[in-house]
Write a protein that holds these residues in place. Structure first.
Motif, PDB file in Angstrom:
ATOM      1  N   SER A   1      32.750 -33.879  62.827  1.00 35.24           N
ATOM      2  CA  SER A   1      32.275 -33.934  61.450  1.00 35.24           C
ATOM      3  C   SER A   1      31.169 -32.898  61.354  1.00 35.24           C
ATOM      4  CB  SER A   1      31.718 -35.323  61.118  1.00 35.24           C
ATOM      5  OG  SER A   1      32.724 -36.289  61.206  1.00 35.24           O
ATOM      6  N   VAL A   2      31.276 -31.989  60.375  1.00 34.29           N
ATOM      7  CA  VAL A   2      30.389 -30.834  60.306  1.00 34.29           C
ATOM      8  C   VAL A   2      29.554 -30.904  59.029  1.00 34.29           C
ATOM      9  CG1 VAL A   2      30.267 -28.316  60.253  1.00 34.29           C
ATOM     10  CG2 VAL A   2      32.057 -29.460  61.600  1.00 34.29           C
ATOM     11  N   GLY A   3      28.250 -30.970  59.213  1.00 33.14           N
ATOM     12  CA  GLY A   3      27.316 -30.957  58.089  1.00 33.14           C
ATOM     13  C   GLY A   3      26.550 -29.660  58.057  1.00 33.14           C
ATOM     14  N   VAL A   4      26.553 -28.999  56.904  1.00 35.40           N
ATOM     15  CA  VAL A   4      25.838 -27.736  56.725  1.00 35.40           C
ATOM     16  C   VAL A   4      24.686 -27.969  55.763  1.00 35.40           C
ATOM     17  CG1 VAL A   4      25.991 -25.342  55.934  1.00 35.40           C
ATOM     18  CG2 VAL A   4      27.961 -26.420  57.087  1.00 35.40           C
ATOM     19  N   GLY A   5      23.491 -27.677  56.226  1.00 32.25           N
ATOM     20  CA  GLY A   5      22.311 -27.750  55.378  1.00 32.25           C
ATOM     21  C   GLY A   5      21.861 -26.352  54.996  1.00 32.25           C
ATOM     22  N   ILE A   6      21.566 -26.176  53.708  1.00 38.37           N
ATOM     23  CA  ILE A   6      21.103 -24.881  53.209  1.00 38.37           C
ATOM     24  C   ILE A   6      19.689 -25.059  52.678  1.00 38.37           C
ATOM     25  CG2 ILE A   6      21.519 -22.998  51.575  1.00 38.37           C
ATOM     26  CD1 ILE A   6      24.452 -23.893  51.449  1.00 38.37           C
ATOM     27  N   GLY A   7      18.814 -24.171  53.064  1.00 42.30           N
ATOM     28  CA  GLY A   7      17.439 -24.237  52.575  1.00 42.30           C
ATOM     29  C   GLY A   7      16.488 -23.520  53.508  1.00 42.30           C
ATOM     30  N   ASP A   8      15.215 -23.689  53.234  1.00 43.67           N
ATOM     31  CA  ASP A   8      14.193 -23.080  54.067  1.00 43.67           C
ATOM     32  C   ASP A   8      14.022 -23.870  55.350  1.00 43.67           C
ATOM     33  OD1 ASP A   8      13.627 -21.077  52.219  1.00 43.67           O
ATOM     34  OD2 ASP A   8      12.163 -22.318  51.157  1.00 43.67           O
ATOM     35  N   ALA A   9      13.531 -23.186  56.353  1.00 41.25           N
ATOM     36  CA  ALA A   9      13.148 -23.818  57.614  1.00 41.25           C
ATOM     37  C   ALA A   9      11.758 -23.325  57.963  1.00 41.25           C
ATOM     38  CB  ALA A   9      14.140 -23.468  58.716  1.00 41.25           C
ATOM     39  N   ASP A  10      10.982 -24.185  58.619  1.00 41.94           N
ATOM     40  CA  ASP A  10       9.649 -23.759  59.029  1.00 41.94           C
ATOM     41  C   ASP A  10       9.763 -22.539  59.930  1.00 41.94           C
ATOM     42  OD1 ASP A  10       8.777 -25.916  57.603  1.00 41.94           O
ATOM     43  OD2 ASP A  10       8.016 -27.046  59.320  1.00 41.94           O
ATOM     44  N   SER A  11       8.901 -21.572  59.691  1.00 41.18           N
ATOM     45  CA  SER A  11       8.959 -20.329  60.429  1.00 41.18           C
ATOM     46  C   SER A  11       7.654 -20.142  61.200  1.00 41.18           C
ATOM     47  CB  SER A  11       9.159 -19.179  59.437  1.00 41.18           C
ATOM     48  OG  SER A  11       9.292 -17.967  60.102  1.00 41.18           O
ATOM     49  N   PRO A  12       7.741 -19.626  62.390  1.00 37.54           N
ATOM     50  CA  PRO A  12       8.944 -19.232  63.107  1.00 37.54           C
ATOM     51  C   PRO A  12       9.689 -20.452  63.636  1.00 37.54           C
ATOM     52  CG  PRO A  12       7.058 -18.944  64.532  1.00 37.54           C
ATOM     53  CD  PRO A  12       6.530 -19.391  63.196  1.00 37.54           C
ATOM     54  N   LEU A  13      11.007 -20.296  63.810  1.00 35.46           N
ATOM     55  CA  LEU A  13      11.784 -21.384  64.388  1.00 35.46           C
ATOM     56  C   LEU A  13      11.346 -21.587  65.829  1.00 35.46           C
ATOM     57  CD1 LEU A  13      15.456 -20.815  63.186  1.00 35.46           C
ATOM     58  CD2 LEU A  13      13.978 -22.734  62.648  1.00 35.46           C
ATOM     59  N   PRO A  14      11.271 -22.832  66.259  1.00 39.02           N
ATOM     60  CA  PRO A  14      10.930 -23.076  67.656  1.00 39.02           C
ATOM     61  C   PRO A  14      12.067 -22.621  68.577  1.00 39.02           C
ATOM     62  CG  PRO A  14      11.474 -25.121  66.535  1.00 39.02           C
ATOM     63  CD  PRO A  14      11.485 -24.043  65.499  1.00 39.02           C
ATOM     64  N   THR A  15      11.796 -22.513  69.861  1.00 37.34           N
ATOM     65  CA  THR A  15      12.832 -22.079  70.797  1.00 37.34           C
ATOM     66  C   THR A  15      13.951 -23.098  70.900  1.00 37.34           C
ATOM     67  OG1 THR A  15      11.555 -22.986  72.622  1.00 37.34           O
ATOM     68  CG2 THR A  15      11.298 -20.628  72.175  1.00 37.34           C
ATOM     69  N   SER A  16      13.663 -24.348  70.655  1.00 40.25           N
ATOM     70  CA  SER A  16      14.681 -25.395  70.657  1.00 40.25           C
ATOM     71  C   SER A  16      14.975 -25.822  69.234  1.00 40.25           C
ATOM     72  CB  SER A  16      14.204 -26.605  71.466  1.00 40.25           C
ATOM     73  OG  SER A  16      15.108 -27.682  71.311  1.00 40.25           O
ATOM     74  N   VAL A  17      16.241 -25.768  68.844  1.00 41.17           N
ATOM     75  CA  VAL A  17      16.618 -26.161  67.484  1.00 41.17           C
ATOM     76  C   VAL A  17      16.256 -27.622  67.207  1.00 41.17           C
ATOM     77  CG1 VAL A  17      19.019 -26.853  67.963  1.00 41.17           C
ATOM     78  CG2 VAL A  17      18.436 -25.857  65.745  1.00 41.17           C
ATOM     79  N   ARG A  18      16.204 -28.436  68.248  1.00 37.60           N
ATOM     80  CA  ARG A  18      15.844 -29.855  68.074  1.00 37.60           C
ATOM     81  C   ARG A  18      14.458 -30.030  67.500  1.00 37.60           C
ATOM     82  NH1 ARG A  18      17.546 -31.899  73.924  1.00 37.60           N
ATOM     83  NH2 ARG A  18      16.454 -29.959  74.351  1.00 37.60           N
ATOM     84  N   ALA A  19      13.601 -29.048  67.695  1.00 37.12           N
ATOM     85  CA  ALA A  19      12.235 -29.133  67.176  1.00 37.12           C
ATOM     86  C   ALA A  19      12.101 -28.503  65.794  1.00 37.12           C
ATOM     87  CB  ALA A  19      11.270 -28.467  68.152  1.00 37.12           C
ATOM     88  N   GLY A  20      13.190 -28.009  65.235  1.00 33.46           N
ATOM     89  CA  GLY A  20      13.157 -27.368  63.929  1.00 33.46           C
ATOM     90  C   GLY A  20      12.832 -28.341  62.813  1.00 33.46           C
ATOM     91  N   ARG A  21      12.193 -27.797  61.794  1.00 29.03           N
ATOM     92  CA  ARG A  21      11.826 -28.612  60.629  1.00 29.03           C
ATOM     93  C   ARG A  21      12.044 -27.801  59.367  1.00 29.03           C
ATOM     94  NH1 ARG A  21       6.197 -31.464  61.286  1.00 29.03           N
ATOM     95  NH2 ARG A  21       6.994 -32.124  59.294  1.00 29.03           N
ATOM     96  N   GLY A  22      12.147 -28.501  58.266  1.00 31.62           N
ATOM     97  CA  GLY A  22      12.293 -27.843  56.981  1.00 31.62           C
ATOM     98  C   GLY A  22      13.480 -28.391  56.212  1.00 31.62           C
ATOM     99  N   GLU A  23      13.631 -27.911  54.991  1.00 29.39           N
ATOM    100  CA  GLU A  23      14.650 -28.415  54.071  1.00 29.39           C
ATOM    101  C   GLU A  23      16.064 -28.264  54.622  1.00 29.39           C
ATOM    102  OE1 GLU A  23      15.956 -30.412  50.730  1.00 29.39           O
ATOM    103  OE2 GLU A  23      13.947 -30.202  51.541  1.00 29.39           O
ATOM    104  N   ALA A  24      16.362 -27.150  55.278  1.00 31.03           N
ATOM    105  CA  ALA A  24      17.718 -26.949  55.805  1.00 31.03           C
ATOM    106  C   ALA A  24      18.082 -28.023  56.826  1.00 31.03           C
ATOM    107  CB  ALA A  24      17.841 -25.560  56.429  1.00 31.03           C
ATOM    108  N   PHE A  25      17.130 -28.450  57.626  1.00 31.54           N
ATOM    109  CA  PHE A  25      17.383 -29.494  58.620  1.00 31.54           C
ATOM    110  C   PHE A  25      17.618 -30.847  57.950  1.00 31.54           C
ATOM    111  CE2 PHE A  25      15.417 -26.176  61.073  1.00 31.54           C
ATOM    112  CZ  PHE A  25      16.106 -26.223  62.280  1.00 31.54           C
ATOM    113  N   ILE A  26      16.846 -31.130  56.920  1.00 29.50           N
ATOM    114  CA  ILE A  26      17.021 -32.384  56.167  1.00 29.50           C
ATOM    115  C   ILE A  26      18.394 -32.389  55.494  1.00 29.50           C
ATOM    116  CG2 ILE A  26      16.176 -33.703  54.180  1.00 29.50           C
ATOM    117  CD1 ILE A  26      13.338 -32.585  54.951  1.00 29.50           C
ATOM    118  N   GLN A  27      18.748 -31.262  54.889  1.00 30.91           N
ATOM    119  CA  GLN A  27      20.045 -31.172  54.205  1.00 30.91           C
ATOM    120  C   GLN A  27      21.209 -31.276  55.191  1.00 30.91           C
ATOM    121  OE1 GLN A  27      20.415 -31.432  51.083  1.00 30.91           O
ATOM    122  NE2 GLN A  27      18.370 -30.987  50.327  1.00 30.91           N
ATOM    123  N   ALA A  28      21.051 -30.730  56.396  1.00 32.53           N
ATOM    124  CA  ALA A  28      22.112 -30.826  57.398  1.00 32.53           C
ATOM    125  C   ALA A  28      22.361 -32.276  57.798  1.00 32.53           C
ATOM    126  CB  ALA A  28      21.762 -29.982  58.627  1.00 32.53           C
TER     127      ALA A  28
END
Length: 196
Positions: free
Chosen positions: A69-96
């Motif tokens: 099951s594939v969820g695509v989130g579109i939006g901003d992400a906190d920058s810079p992105l961390p080296t691990s995507v698991r630590a990413g934050r921002g609207e795109a992550f919430i939307q995903a």
């Protein structure tokens, strides 16, 4: 930014497909990922890209087998992105996260959330996935050979069938429809990302 969260379907009754999916994402995306694919929780993977072509290719690859099951989130992400995507934050992550939960409940196994154009992109990607879901194994054989750069004549030789048979398989598999749809979907996803 596009963030993809993909959840393995029926993971309790099948083998762990995460390692294979991570390898496939890395191979298909090459250097087009903004954040490399990782296992985020149990049977989920997540990655980020700013490239609509990479996003579409990866979403189509993951939905092809029916095991994700594939969820695509579109939006901003906190920058810079961390080296691990698991630590990413921002609207795109919430939307995903929202999108993968919706994808689990749909026949086409894909959902797109975020921004005013996300619903249009989702509807058209679902149409393409539905078309691909109807493709026969013979249609996929031709698809894969042509995608590898073979001509229809070369595919016919490889398959041991006539060129007319390859052409018929390509027509039934709606390969020309897909070839025409992909660039249009990439443009729409790019606009959706810009609008978000």
């Amino acid at each position: 930014m596009f963030v993809v969260t993909a959840d393995q379907r029926d993971s309790r009754s099948t083998r762990d497909l995460v390692p294979d999916a991570l390898a496939a994402v890395a191979e298909l995306a090459g250097d087009r990922l903004t954040a490399a694919a990782e296992r985020t929780a149990g049977d989920e993977i997540q990655f980020a890209t700013a490239d609509p072509g990479a996003l579409l290719a990866l979403a189509l690859h993951l939905t092809r087998t029916g095991t994700w099951s594939v969820g695509v989130g579109i939006g901003d992400a906190d920058s810079p992105l961390p080296t691990s995507v698991r630590a990413g934050r921002g609207e795109a992550f919430i939307q995903a996260r929202d999108a993968v939960e919706r994808a689990k409940k749909t026949q086409t196994r894909v959902a797109i959330s975020g921004g005013p154009d996300a619903a249009d992109a989702e509807a058209l990607v679902r149409l393409l996935v539905d078309l691909r879901d109807r493709r026969t194994p013979e249609g996929w054989e031709v698809h894969d050979l042509l995608a590898d750069g073979l001509t229809q004549r070369e595919a016919a030789v490889r398959l041991g069938i006539s060129e007319a048979a390859v052409s018929l398989r390509a027509k039934v598999a709606a390969l020309r429809v897909e070839v025409a749809a992909v660039p249009a979907l990439e443009r729409l996803l790019g606009r959706a990302d810009g609008a978000a």
